[in-house]
Design a protein around this motif. Structure first.
Motif, short mmCIF file in Angstrom:
data_model
loop_
_atom_site.label_atom_id
_atom_site.label_comp_id
_atom_site.label_asym_id
_atom_site.label_seq_id
_atom_site.Cartn_x
_atom_site.Cartn_y
_atom_site.Cartn_z
N ASP A 25 61.73 9.17 -3.25
CA ASP A 25 61.52 10.19 -4.27
C ASP A 25 62.92 10.65 -4.68
N GLY A 26 63.45 10.04 -5.74
CA GLY A 26 64.85 10.29 -6.11
C GLY A 26 65.75 9.76 -5.02
N ASP A 27 66.59 10.62 -4.45
CA ASP A 27 67.50 10.22 -3.38
C ASP A 27 66.88 10.32 -1.99
N LEU A 28 65.69 10.90 -1.92
CA LEU A 28 65.01 11.10 -0.64
C LEU A 28 64.32 9.81 -0.20
N SER A 29 64.62 9.36 1.01
CA SER A 29 64.04 8.15 1.57
C SER A 29 63.10 8.54 2.71
N VAL A 30 61.84 8.10 2.64
CA VAL A 30 60.81 8.48 3.60
C VAL A 30 60.18 7.23 4.20
N ALA A 31 59.88 7.28 5.49
CA ALA A 31 59.17 6.20 6.17
C ALA A 31 57.70 6.59 6.29
N VAL A 32 56.81 5.69 5.88
CA VAL A 32 55.37 5.92 5.95
C VAL A 32 54.80 4.99 7.01
N PHE A 33 54.04 5.56 7.95
CA PHE A 33 53.44 4.81 9.04
C PHE A 33 51.93 4.97 9.02
N LYS A 34 51.22 3.95 9.51
CA LYS A 34 49.76 3.98 9.52
C LYS A 34 49.27 3.66 10.92
N ILE A 35 48.36 4.49 11.40
CA ILE A 35 47.65 4.24 12.65
C ILE A 35 46.17 4.32 12.32
N GLY A 36 45.51 3.17 12.31
CA GLY A 36 44.12 3.13 11.85
C GLY A 36 44.07 3.48 10.38
N ARG A 37 43.31 4.53 10.04
CA ARG A 37 43.27 5.00 8.66
C ARG A 37 44.02 6.33 8.49
N GLU A 38 44.80 6.70 9.49
CA GLU A 38 45.64 7.90 9.39
C GLU A 38 47.03 7.48 8.95
N VAL A 39 47.64 8.30 8.09
CA VAL A 39 48.97 7.99 7.56
C VAL A 39 49.90 9.17 7.84
N TYR A 40 51.13 8.84 8.23
CA TYR A 40 52.14 9.84 8.56
C TYR A 40 53.43 9.50 7.82
N ALA A 41 54.19 10.52 7.46
CA ALA A 41 55.45 10.32 6.75
C ALA A 41 56.56 11.12 7.43
N THR A 42 57.69 10.44 7.67
CA THR A 42 58.85 11.08 8.29
C THR A 42 60.10 10.72 7.49
N GLN A 43 61.16 11.44 7.76
CA GLN A 43 62.44 11.02 7.19
C GLN A 43 62.69 9.59 7.62
N ASP A 44 63.35 8.81 6.80
CA ASP A 44 63.54 7.40 7.12
C ASP A 44 64.67 7.18 8.13
N LEU A 45 65.70 7.98 8.09
CA LEU A 45 66.84 7.77 8.98
C LEU A 45 66.64 8.47 10.32
N CYS A 46 66.91 7.74 11.40
CA CYS A 46 66.86 8.32 12.74
C CYS A 46 67.83 9.51 12.80
N SER A 47 67.41 10.56 13.46
CA SER A 47 68.27 11.76 13.56
C SER A 47 69.44 11.54 14.51
N HIS A 48 69.46 10.44 15.22
CA HIS A 48 70.53 10.16 16.18
C HIS A 48 71.56 9.18 15.64
N GLY A 49 71.09 8.06 15.07
CA GLY A 49 72.03 7.01 14.71
C GLY A 49 72.05 6.62 13.25
N LEU A 50 71.38 7.39 12.40
CA LEU A 50 71.33 7.08 10.97
C LEU A 50 70.91 5.63 10.72
N TRP A 51 69.84 5.24 11.36
CA TRP A 51 69.28 3.90 11.34
C TRP A 51 67.92 3.98 10.64
N SER A 52 67.60 3.05 9.76
CA SER A 52 66.34 3.08 9.03
C SER A 52 65.15 2.85 9.97
#
Length: 109
Positions: free
Chosen positions: A22-49
């Motif tokens: 979303d613009g400059d914001l990068s988000v990781a979307v994960f799915k477990i079954g039919r549930e969906v979760y979204a987090t920041q894409d970069l790890c808070s420790h190593g700036l890894w996708s």
């Protein structure tokens, strides 16, 4: 809340994340079954996708750089070395479409 359509359920891999932007914001979307979760894409420790190089282990996001783990639902750290939680975003599923509220950021406890 303002939700933006980002993908469909079939677009999200079963064991990894999907990167959406979303613009400059990068988000990781994960799915477990039919549930969906979204987090920041970069790890808070190593700036890894987390969406491109991380993976899911049950309900944990694993950062492959240093093997830190986060709760996919809350963003909380579950295994060191990360000490800072991930930002998470509200999600919504309508039929097969997945929506994220990019302005509704939450910080894991």
């Amino acid at each position: 809340m303002t939700f933006t359509k980002v993908c469909t359920l079939i677009d999200i891999p079963e064991d990894r994340g999907l990167n959406v932007k979303d613009g400059d914001l990068s988000v990781a979307v994960f799915k477990i079954g039919r549930e969906v979760y979204a987090t920041q894409d970069l790890c808070s420790h190593g700036l890894w996708s987390l969406s491109e190089i991380g993976y899911l282990e049950g309900d944990r996001i694993v950062c492959s750089l240093h093997m830190g783990k986060f709760c996919v639902q809350s963003g909380r750290v579950k295994s060191l070395p990360p000490r800072q939680p991930l930002k998470t975003y509200p999600t919504l599923i309508k039929g097969e479409d997945v929506y994220i509220d990019f302005d509704g950021v939450l910080i894991g406890e």
